[in-house]
Write a protein that holds these residues in place. Structure first.
Motif, PDB file in Angstrom:
ATOM      1  N   PRO A  69     -29.758   1.126  22.285  1.00 41.56           N
ATOM      2  CA  PRO A  69     -31.053   1.001  22.866  1.00 41.56           C
ATOM      3  C   PRO A  69     -30.912   2.286  24.103  1.00 41.56           C
ATOM      4  O   PRO A  69     -29.909   2.977  24.057  1.00 41.56           O
ATOM      5  CB  PRO A  69     -31.394  -0.132  24.149  1.00 41.56           C
ATOM      6  N   ARG A  70     -32.632   3.340  22.655  1.00 43.41           N
ATOM      7  CA  ARG A  70     -32.423   4.554  23.821  1.00 43.41           C
ATOM      8  C   ARG A  70     -32.126   4.467  24.957  1.00 43.41           C
ATOM      9  O   ARG A  70     -32.430   3.791  25.762  1.00 43.41           O
ATOM     10  CB  ARG A  70     -33.390   5.077  23.601  1.00 43.41           C
ATOM     11  N   GLY A  71     -31.265   5.832  25.138  1.00 40.57           N
ATOM     12  CA  GLY A  71     -30.968   5.834  26.740  1.00 40.57           C
ATOM     13  C   GLY A  71     -29.841   5.020  27.300  1.00 40.57           C
ATOM     14  O   GLY A  71     -28.947   5.635  28.770  1.00 40.57           O
ATOM     15  N   VAL A  72     -29.300   5.181  26.799  1.00 44.82           N
ATOM     16  CA  VAL A  72     -27.335   3.916  26.611  1.00 44.82           C
ATOM     17  C   VAL A  72     -26.450   5.236  26.449  1.00 44.82           C
ATOM     18  O   VAL A  72     -26.570   5.274  25.233  1.00 44.82           O
ATOM     19  CB  VAL A  72     -27.294   2.177  26.394  1.00 44.82           C
ATOM     20  N   CYS A  73     -25.630   5.591  27.171  1.00 44.04           N
ATOM     21  CA  CYS A  73     -23.932   5.790  26.153  1.00 44.04           C
ATOM     22  C   CYS A  73     -23.654   5.478  26.152  1.00 44.04           C
ATOM     23  O   CYS A  73     -22.533   4.503  26.380  1.00 44.04           O
ATOM     24  CB  CYS A  73     -24.239   7.405  27.619  1.00 44.04           C
ATOM     25  N   ARG A  74     -23.288   5.170  24.513  1.00 43.62           N
ATOM     26  CA  ARG A  74     -22.859   4.984  23.574  1.00 43.62           C
ATOM     27  C   ARG A  74     -20.910   4.959  24.595  1.00 43.62           C
ATOM     28  O   ARG A  74     -20.626   3.626  24.537  1.00 43.62           O
ATOM     29  CB  ARG A  74     -22.530   4.570  22.328  1.00 43.62           C
ATOM     30  N   ASP A  75     -20.783   5.897  24.490  1.00 42.60           N
ATOM     31  CA  ASP A  75     -19.337   6.506  25.375  1.00 42.60           C
ATOM     32  C   ASP A  75     -19.473   6.151  26.101  1.00 42.60           C
ATOM     33  O   ASP A  75     -18.010   6.253  27.107  1.00 42.60           O
ATOM     34  CB  ASP A  75     -19.432   7.483  25.600  1.00 42.60           C
ATOM     35  N   ASN A  76     -19.990   5.116  26.914  1.00 47.46           N
ATOM     36  CA  ASN A  76     -19.309   4.195  28.136  1.00 47.46           C
ATOM     37  C   ASN A  76     -19.017   3.245  28.042  1.00 47.46           C
ATOM     38  O   ASN A  76     -18.599   2.297  29.148  1.00 47.46           O
ATOM     39  CB  ASN A  76     -21.099   4.232  28.994  1.00 47.46           C
ATOM     40  N   PHE A  77     -18.824   3.262  26.308  1.00 52.27           N
ATOM     41  CA  PHE A  77     -19.001   1.760  26.147  1.00 52.27           C
ATOM     42  C   PHE A  77     -17.376   1.618  25.273  1.00 52.27           C
ATOM     43  O   PHE A  77     -16.800   2.582  24.721  1.00 52.27           O
ATOM     44  CB  PHE A  77     -19.249   0.849  25.915  1.00 52.27           C
ATOM     45  N   ASP A  78     -16.197   0.617  25.331  1.00 46.83           N
ATOM     46  CA  ASP A  78     -14.467   0.795  25.062  1.00 46.83           C
ATOM     47  C   ASP A  78     -15.234   0.045  23.826  1.00 46.83           C
ATOM     48  O   ASP A  78     -14.794   0.458  22.089  1.00 46.83           O
ATOM     49  CB  ASP A  78     -13.753   0.377  25.236  1.00 46.83           C
ATOM     50  N   TYR A  79     -15.847  -0.895  23.824  1.00 48.51           N
ATOM     51  CA  TYR A  79     -16.981  -1.453  22.606  1.00 48.51           C
ATOM     52  C   TYR A  79     -17.843  -2.296  22.462  1.00 48.51           C
ATOM     53  O   TYR A  79     -18.072  -2.193  23.972  1.00 48.51           O
ATOM     54  CB  TYR A  79     -15.643  -2.963  22.195  1.00 48.51           C
ATOM     55  N   ILE A  80     -18.615  -1.950  21.625  1.00 49.75           N
ATOM     56  CA  ILE A  80     -19.621  -2.792  21.440  1.00 49.75           C
ATOM     57  C   ILE A  80     -20.607  -3.886  19.811  1.00 49.75           C
ATOM     58  O   ILE A  80     -19.515  -3.499  19.171  1.00 49.75           O
ATOM     59  CB  ILE A  80     -20.746  -1.756  21.540  1.00 49.75           C
TER      60      ILE A  80
END
Length: 155
Positions: free
Chosen positions: A104-115
């Motif tokens: 989703p917009r506004g979520v920084c993918r780099d805050n997660f190691d896996y998605i």
């Protein structure tokens, strides 16, 4: 505010990780055939940073990853929790199983190691099936995300 219903230490959700899985309620996706449809309800306890600390303290020496199972009801708050995790527990990886097709917009993918992305579609199967629409991505330090879904398949 996200709520958690239960937790478990699991070995299959994230390859090569011993994972504290946290089941989050209030899922808006309502995928037909969902194996956790009880998580559609608004039930459980608020998942705050202090609640997260308590959950992790029970297993911290045994786990390598924390996986949020759901969180689609409030992805921006989940993003905040992921930031908190990286600052408070730099040795633990952070994963998110989402039923959404994209981050989703506004979520920084780099805050997660896996998605993990993708709704459950019964005729396509789960991550264990080669026909699945769902994908698990791993964050490669500075190199973007790579699809590691095939790690679930028997070869």
């Amino acid at each position: 505010m996200l709520k958690y219903v239960n937790t478990g230490v699991v070995f299959q959700e994230i390859p090569d990780e011993v994972t504290l899985s946290i089941n989050l309620s209030g899922c808006p996706c309502h995928c037909p055939g969902c194996h956790s449809s009880y998580l559609w309800e608004d039930i459980g306890q608020p998942l705050t940073p202090s609640a997260l600390d308590r959950l992790i303290s029970d297993y911290e020496s045994d786990i390598t990853c924390v996986c949020f199972m759901g969180g689609d009801a409030d992805p921006l708050y989940l993003n905040e929790l992921a930031c908190y995790m990286h600052s408070a527990y730099s040795d633990l990886k952070v994963a998110w199983y989402s039923g959404r097709a994209k981050v989703p917009r506004g979520v920084c993918r780099d805050n997660f190691d896996y998605i993990k992305l993708g709704p459950y579609i019964r005729h396509l199967g789960s991550l264990k099936k080669r026909t699945t629409n769902q994908r698990l991505y791993k964050n490669c330090d500075g190199g973007g995300f790579i699809d590691i879904t095939s790690r679930f398949w028997d070869v």
